[in-house]
Design an enzyme around this catalytic site. Structure first.
Site, PDB file in Angstrom:
ATOM      1  N   CYS A 141       0.706  -1.204   0.174  1.00  0.00           N
ATOM      2  CA  CYS A 141       0.057  -0.170  -0.379  1.00  0.00           C
ATOM      3  C   CYS A 141       1.048   1.239   0.250  1.00  0.00           C
ATOM      4  CB  CYS A 141      -1.351  -0.362   1.405  1.00  0.00           C
ATOM      5  SG  CYS A 141      -2.440   1.149   0.646  1.00  0.00           S
TER       6      CYS A 141
ATOM      7  N   HIS B 138      -3.633  -5.586   0.839  1.00  0.00           N
ATOM      8  CA  HIS B 138      -3.193  -5.634   2.388  1.00  0.00           C
ATOM      9  C   HIS B 138      -3.669  -7.108   2.267  1.00  0.00           C
ATOM     10  CE1 HIS B 138      -2.266  -1.513   3.678  1.00  0.00           C
ATOM     11  NE2 HIS B 138      -3.083  -1.444   3.514  1.00  0.00           N
TER      12      HIS B 138
END
Length: 333
Positions: free
Chosen positions: A219, A329
Site C-alpha cells: 500500500c 493488504h
C-alpha cells in the site's frame, strides 16, 4: 446508521451467530455521542456485551471498574460479564480481585484466559510494535525487517509470517540486517518518504538491493517505491509532492476518492501463479510501467485497469534481487 442496520440485518439473515468486536475503548466519554463502533450498535440489535480486560498491560481491575462506572446507564446494563485476558501465573492469586470486582459492579467474571506464548493472534492495535522490536519465530534462520513508519497502518499484514520467520522492527536510523525488507502501509506516504531520506534509509535500501535483498512494499510502502508521489493539493499532508525511492518505474497521484475494496486476483512470480486475496484501503492511483504483480479479478488495484502492484527482478553480483509491491493488504495470508 441506516446502512449499519442494513448490514446487521443481512448478517442476521445469513448466519446463525454474529460476534461484534468493538474498536478501542467502549467508554471514551469525549466521543460517546458519535461512537458507532461499540455499544451504540449493540444496543440497536438488543445484544449482550462481554467486557474483556488485558491484564498483561496492568491495571485491569481499575480499567474494568472505571469503564462500567463511566458508561451511560442504558449501556451499562448491556455488559453481562467480564473476561480477564492474558493472565500469567496461578489464577488463585486473582481470586480476591475477581470477587471484589463482582461485588462493586454486580457483573460476573466469566473466566480468566491464560497467556499462551504458542498462540499467534493478531494484535488489537499498533501499540505492540511500539513496545517490541523482535517478534515471530526467534529460532528461524530467515529474518524479515519491517520499517517502523511514523504513521504505520494495517500492521497485521506481516502477522502470518510470525510462525516461520523472525520479524525485526527497524527505525529510520537503523541498519537493515534481514533477508527481506518490508515497507508497510502508512497513513501518510509522503511524510514517510521524507523521513526515509532525512535519515539516510533510502541509501541503505539501495545498498540492501545491491546485496541481493528482497524489498516488499504494501500500500503506502508500495507507493514509496516509485519515482514520484504527486500530491499537488496536499491531500496526504503538509509535505506535498515528493520524489520516491525510484526503485520502480511508476508514479502515484493523490486526489481520488479513497479505494475500499475486498479484492482478489492471480499473482505471478518466476513463472508460478497463485490465487491471492486481500483488501484495499488507499488513496492515490498508480501509473506503472513495470510488470504487474497481480492480475486483478475483483478490485481496483493500481488504477482500476485490471492490474495491481509491480515486480522487478535484478541481477546483482550473480544473485537476484527482488523489488515488489502491492495494494493488497493481507497478501501473506
Amino acid at each position: 446508521m441506516g446502512e449499519i442496520m442494513e448490514s446487521l440485518e443481512y448478517l442476521d439473515r445469513n448466519y446463525d451467530y454474529v460476534v461484534m468486536e468493538g474498536a478501542g475503548s467502549c467508554c471514551e466519554i469525549n466521543l460517546l455521542e458519535d461512537d458507532i463502533a461499540n455499544l451504540r450498535v449493540l444496543e440497536m440489535v438488543g445484544g449482550d456485551a462481554i467486557l474483556v480486560g488485558d491484564i498483561d498491560r496492568g491495571g485491569v481491575f481499575p480499567s474494568l471498574y472505571g469503564t462500567v462506572s463511566l458508561l451511560p446507564k442504558r449501556w451499562r446494563k448491556l455488559i453481562k460479564g467480564f473476561v480477564i485476558n492474558k493472565f500469567r501465573g496461578n489464577p488463585e492469586v486473582l481470586k480476591k480481585g475477581l470477587e471484589r470486582i463482582e461485588e462493586l459492579t454486580g457483573i460476573p467474571v466469566l473466566g480468566v484466559i491464560p497467556y499462551r506464548e504458542d498462540f499467534v493472534f493478531p494484535e488489537e492495535d499498533s501499540q505492540v510494535i511500539q513496545e517490541k522490536r523482535v517478534l515471530g519465530n526467534l529460532r528461524s534462520p530467515v529474518e524479515v525487517n519491517v520499517i517502523r513508519f511514523s504513521k504505520i497502518a494495517n500492521f497485521t499484514d506481516f502477522n502470518p509470517l510470525f510462525r516461520d520467520t523472525l520479524i525485526r522492527l527497524i527505525d529510520f536510523q537503523d541498519d537493515i540486517t534481514g533477508d527481506i525488507l518490508i515497507l508497510p502501509g502508512t497513513r501518510c506516504s509522503t511524510l514517510e518518504m521524507k523521513l526515509l531520506r532525512e535519515h539516510g534509509m533510502d541509501r541503505k535500501i539501495r545498498e540492501f538491493i545491491e546485496r541481493g535483498g528482497i524489498v516488499i512494499g504494501i500500500c503506502g510502502g508500495f507507493q514509496i517505491l516509485g519515482r514520484m508521489l504527486i500530491d499537488r493539493d496536499f491531500r496526504e499532508g503538509e509535505v506535498g509532492s515528493i520524489e520516491g525511492l525510484g526503485l520502480l518505474d511508476m508514479e502515484t497521484i493523490f486526489g481520488n476518492e479513497k479505494v475500499i475494496k475486498n479484492s482478489y486476483g492471480i499473482l505471478e512470480i518466476e513463472g508460478e501463479r497463485f490465487k491471492v486475496s486481500g483488501y484495499e484501503l488507499h488513496e492515490g492511483i498508480t501509473i506503472s510501467r513495470e510488470k504487474p504483480l497481480i492480475k486483478v479479478i475483483k478490485g481496483f488495484g493500481n488504477n482500476g485497469e485490471g492490474f495491481d502492484g509491480a515486480i522487478k527482478v535484478l541481477e546483482v553480483g550473480g544473485r537476484k534481487a527482488y523489488i515488489l509491491g502491492t495494494y493488497f493488504h493481507g497478501i501473506f495470508e
